[in-house]
Design an enzyme around this catalytic site. Structure first.
Site, PDB file in Angstrom:
ATOM      1  CG  HIS A 195      14.180 -27.358 -59.604  1.00 25.14           C
ATOM      2  ND1 HIS A 195      14.673 -28.112 -60.628  1.00 25.14           N
ATOM      3  CD2 HIS A 195      14.924 -27.661 -58.515  1.00 25.14           C
ATOM      4  CE1 HIS A 195      15.689 -28.837 -60.184  1.00 25.14           C
ATOM      5  NE2 HIS A 195      15.863 -28.574 -58.905  1.00 25.14           N
ATOM      6  NE  ARG A 228      18.035 -31.620 -47.917  1.00 26.04           N
ATOM      7  CZ  ARG A 228      18.959 -30.834 -48.479  1.00 26.04           C
ATOM      8  NH1 ARG A 228      18.946 -29.532 -48.277  1.00 26.04           N
ATOM      9  NH2 ARG A 228      19.894 -31.365 -49.240  1.00 26.04           N
ATOM     10  CD  GLU A 267      14.373 -31.250 -56.326  1.00 16.59           C
ATOM     11  OE1 GLU A 267      14.907 -32.187 -55.724  1.00 16.59           O
ATOM     12  OE2 GLU A 267      14.989 -30.523 -57.133  1.00 16.59           O
ATOM     13  CG  ASN A 310      16.187 -36.235 -47.442  1.00 14.32           C
ATOM     14  OD1 ASN A 310      16.627 -36.749 -48.448  1.00 14.32           O
ATOM     15  ND2 ASN A 310      16.272 -34.933 -47.210  1.00 14.32           N
ATOM     16  CG  HIS A 361      10.873 -14.330 -49.457  1.00 12.71           C
ATOM     17  ND1 HIS A 361      11.658 -13.359 -48.871  1.00 12.71           N
ATOM     18  CD2 HIS A 361      10.557 -13.841 -50.687  1.00 12.71           C
ATOM     19  CE1 HIS A 361      11.801 -12.343 -49.707  1.00 12.71           C
ATOM     20  NE2 HIS A 361      11.136 -12.619 -50.822  1.00 12.71           N
ATOM     21  CD  GLU A 416       8.000 -10.494 -51.003  1.00 13.84           C
ATOM     22  OE1 GLU A 416       7.897  -9.291 -50.752  1.00 13.84           O
ATOM     23  OE2 GLU A 416       9.032 -11.001 -51.501  1.00 13.84           O
TER      24      GLU A 416
END
Length: 126
Positions: free
Chosen positions: A5, A9, A56, A60, A74, A122
């Site tokens: 993965h 964020r 992922e 937060n 990207h 992309e």
């Protein structure tokens, strides 16, 4: 070894999940809150999480702004009909920031889409 993965964020988990699942057609593999750590993780991808790479999404709690920096470029996705994919993304409210066409100094047909957090995706015709 195998790539499993890439973590991004995000400032709004619901908007991010909606973009990756509804606009790009990924599946939501899992979503879990971690109250003690004050964060939420969600995993999205096309295939089965155990077999294919995922993204992922990390939220937060209480943080709604990030500096994207200039080191990250990207995430790339292979598509079979790049022009149709771009049309579908626009119809679903996604932002195509570089229309499909040959890359500069080459023949590969690419396009770029921006997610709700400003990350570039992309698309590559395969």
């Amino acid at each position: 070894m195998k790539m499993i993965h890439t973590m991004l964020r995000v400032k709004d988990m619901d908007a991010s999940i909606a973009f990756y699942t509804e606009v790009l057609g990924m599946k939501l593999h899992s979503r879990k809150d971690y109250p003690e750590g004050k964060f939420t993780l969600a995993f999205v991808g096309y295939g089965e999480e155990a077999d294919d790479g995922s993204i992922e999404l990390t939220y937060n709690w209480g943080r709604d702004q990030y500096e994207l920096g200039d080191a990250f470029g990207h995430v790339a996705l292979a598509v079979t009909d790049i022009y149709g994919t771009c049309d579908t993304i626009k119809e679903k409210g996604g932002q195509v920031v570089r229309e499909a066409g040959p890359m500069k100094h080459g023949t590969t047909v690419i396009a770029f889409v921006k997610d709700p957090n400003g990350y570039m995706i992309e698309l590559i015709q395969r």
